[in-house]
Write a protein that holds these residues in place. Sequence first.
Motif, short mmCIF file in Angstrom:
data_model
loop_
_atom_site.label_atom_id
_atom_site.label_comp_id
_atom_site.label_asym_id
_atom_site.label_seq_id
_atom_site.Cartn_x
_atom_site.Cartn_y
_atom_site.Cartn_z
N ILE A 1 -2.05 47.51 -6.02
CA ILE A 1 -3.46 47.15 -5.81
C ILE A 1 -3.67 45.64 -5.78
O ILE A 1 -4.39 45.12 -4.91
CB ILE A 1 -4.35 47.81 -6.88
N THR A 2 -3.05 44.92 -6.70
CA THR A 2 -3.21 43.46 -6.71
C THR A 2 -2.72 42.85 -5.41
O THR A 2 -3.36 41.94 -4.85
CB THR A 2 -2.45 42.85 -7.90
N GLN A 3 -1.62 43.35 -4.90
CA GLN A 3 -1.08 42.85 -3.63
C GLN A 3 -2.00 43.21 -2.47
O GLN A 3 -2.19 42.42 -1.54
CB GLN A 3 0.32 43.42 -3.41
N VAL A 4 -2.56 44.40 -2.51
CA VAL A 4 -3.50 44.82 -1.46
C VAL A 4 -4.74 43.93 -1.49
O VAL A 4 -5.25 43.52 -0.44
CB VAL A 4 -3.89 46.30 -1.64
N CYS A 5 -5.22 43.60 -2.68
CA CYS A 5 -6.36 42.68 -2.79
C CYS A 5 -6.02 41.32 -2.19
O CYS A 5 -6.86 40.69 -1.52
CB CYS A 5 -6.77 42.52 -4.25
N ARG A 6 -4.80 40.86 -2.42
CA ARG A 6 -4.39 39.58 -1.82
C ARG A 6 -4.36 39.68 -0.30
O ARG A 6 -4.70 38.71 0.41
CB ARG A 6 -3.01 39.17 -2.35
N ASN A 7 -3.98 40.84 0.21
CA ASN A 7 -3.99 41.03 1.66
C ASN A 7 -5.41 40.96 2.22
O ASN A 7 -5.64 40.42 3.31
CB ASN A 7 -3.36 42.38 2.03
N VAL A 8 -6.37 41.50 1.48
CA VAL A 8 -7.77 41.41 1.90
C VAL A 8 -8.20 39.95 1.98
O VAL A 8 -8.87 39.53 2.94
CB VAL A 8 -8.69 42.18 0.92
N GLU A 9 -7.82 39.16 0.99
CA GLU A 9 -8.24 37.77 0.91
C GLU A 9 -7.55 36.88 1.92
O GLU A 9 -8.16 35.93 2.44
CB GLU A 9 -8.00 37.25 -0.50
N ALA B 1 -5.90 37.91 4.85
CA ALA B 1 -5.90 38.39 6.24
C ALA B 1 -7.00 37.70 7.04
O ALA B 1 -8.04 37.30 6.48
CB ALA B 1 -6.10 39.90 6.28
N PRO B 2 -6.82 37.55 8.34
CA PRO B 2 -7.89 37.00 9.18
C PRO B 2 -9.17 37.83 9.05
O PRO B 2 -9.11 39.06 8.93
CB PRO B 2 -7.31 37.10 10.61
N LEU B 3 -10.29 37.16 9.04
CA LEU B 3 -11.58 37.82 8.87
C LEU B 3 -11.77 38.90 9.93
O LEU B 3 -11.57 38.68 11.12
CB LEU B 3 -12.71 36.79 8.97
N ASN B 4 -12.16 40.09 9.49
CA ASN B 4 -12.47 41.24 10.35
C ASN B 4 -11.25 41.81 11.09
O ASN B 4 -11.41 42.61 12.01
CB ASN B 4 -13.55 40.88 11.38
N SER B 5 -10.06 41.40 10.68
CA SER B 5 -8.85 41.87 11.36
C SER B 5 -8.55 43.31 10.97
O SER B 5 -9.03 43.84 9.96
CB SER B 5 -7.66 40.98 11.00
N ASP B 6 -7.70 43.97 11.78
CA ASP B 6 -7.27 45.33 11.47
C ASP B 6 -6.51 45.36 10.14
O ASP B 6 -6.60 46.34 9.40
CB ASP B 6 -6.39 45.87 12.60
N LEU B 7 -5.78 44.29 9.85
CA LEU B 7 -5.05 44.21 8.59
C LEU B 7 -6.01 44.20 7.41
O LEU B 7 -5.82 44.91 6.42
CB LEU B 7 -4.17 42.96 8.58
N GLN B 8 -7.06 43.41 7.51
CA GLN B 8 -8.05 43.34 6.43
C GLN B 8 -8.74 44.69 6.23
O GLN B 8 -8.94 45.15 5.10
CB GLN B 8 -9.08 42.25 6.74
N LEU B 9 -9.09 45.32 7.32
CA LEU B 9 -9.77 46.62 7.24
C LEU B 9 -8.86 47.69 6.66
O LEU B 9 -9.31 48.54 5.89
CB LEU B 9 -10.27 47.03 8.63
N ALA B 10 -7.57 47.64 7.03
CA ALA B 10 -6.62 48.61 6.48
C ALA B 10 -6.50 48.46 4.97
O ALA B 10 -6.45 49.45 4.23
CB ALA B 10 -5.25 48.45 7.15
#
Length: 327
Positions: free
Chosen positions: A143-151, A153-162
């Motif tokens: 979860i902590t790593q996923v939160c870092r991915n949210v922060e 990742a490019p804004l509104n990117s598919d990566l951020q949404l995933a």
Amino acid sequence: MGEPRGAAARAAAMVLAAGACYCLWRLAAGGRRARAQGRGGPGPPADNSPPVSTHTMDADALQKLIHLLQATDDPLIQEQALITLSNSAAFSVNQDIIRNLDGLSVIGGMLSDSVPKVKEKALNALNNLSMNIKNQEEIQVYITQVCRNVESAPLNSDLQLAALRLLTNMSVTSDYHHKMINSIPCFLHLLSEGTERTQIQVLKVLVNLSANPAMTKHLLRAQVSKTKSRGLECCCILLPLPKVPSLLLLFDSCINRDILLRALAFAANLKKNVNNEDGTIIQDQYSEDSVFFTLCRDSVPFAQKLASLLHHPDTEVKEQVVRILTQ
């Protein structure tokens, strides 16, 4: 002579890996035909890529796929393997099989990959796998790593949404909410900067968090950015537009209905939890730019927004407003 042999070996491994993916695709194609004849499964897979897996894959096929994911460094093969696992995980029977084959840790290891598409496909796979309580117990370590991915990742990117979709599933129960506390400022930032699709996904997470009384103080302390007020552009343009908390802009009658309903649910949860604190909420703990001052503490601007929404044509919107006003 050593180097040519090494290159040949790597080439042979890639051919074998590609062949394995192709065989799995052929297997899946047969499964899709079977579903068309009446042996249906759940709805379409979450991934938009060509579906390459079904419930017809047995444990042996899934194990080979997991081994392939471990053995190759080719991003294209990794993507296809992860898509196959993701689509396979849409079926509950496969969720247990993949966990028992240690597939969760293999897929989770892909979250540190430098290739955004690989990380995105790994998040999609974990998202489908997280529809299982036992799987969540293992996935929670990421979860902590996923939160870092949210922060990051490019804004509104598919990566951020995933990443946000996975956090939505992992926040349905309160067991892992504490792991997301440090990302609350990021979530609020995405509410003001993201597209509607991003805002909806962030609000799903925030609604889940706000339903947990233990998260109330963390949410209320978070800072809310300010932005120019809407609807004054046609007035005297020589006067500067006043700035208002960006969070308040979500409570306009012209806002997307899905966003408005979730924003109201978020506010209603917080209001309920504040009222249940029996006076333990100390106002001095919160700054004037906090969520607390924006949505609670008898906020006049928020009250005005709610009064306006009582005339909203949507019944569900009005019910949510009444819920807040009568807490």
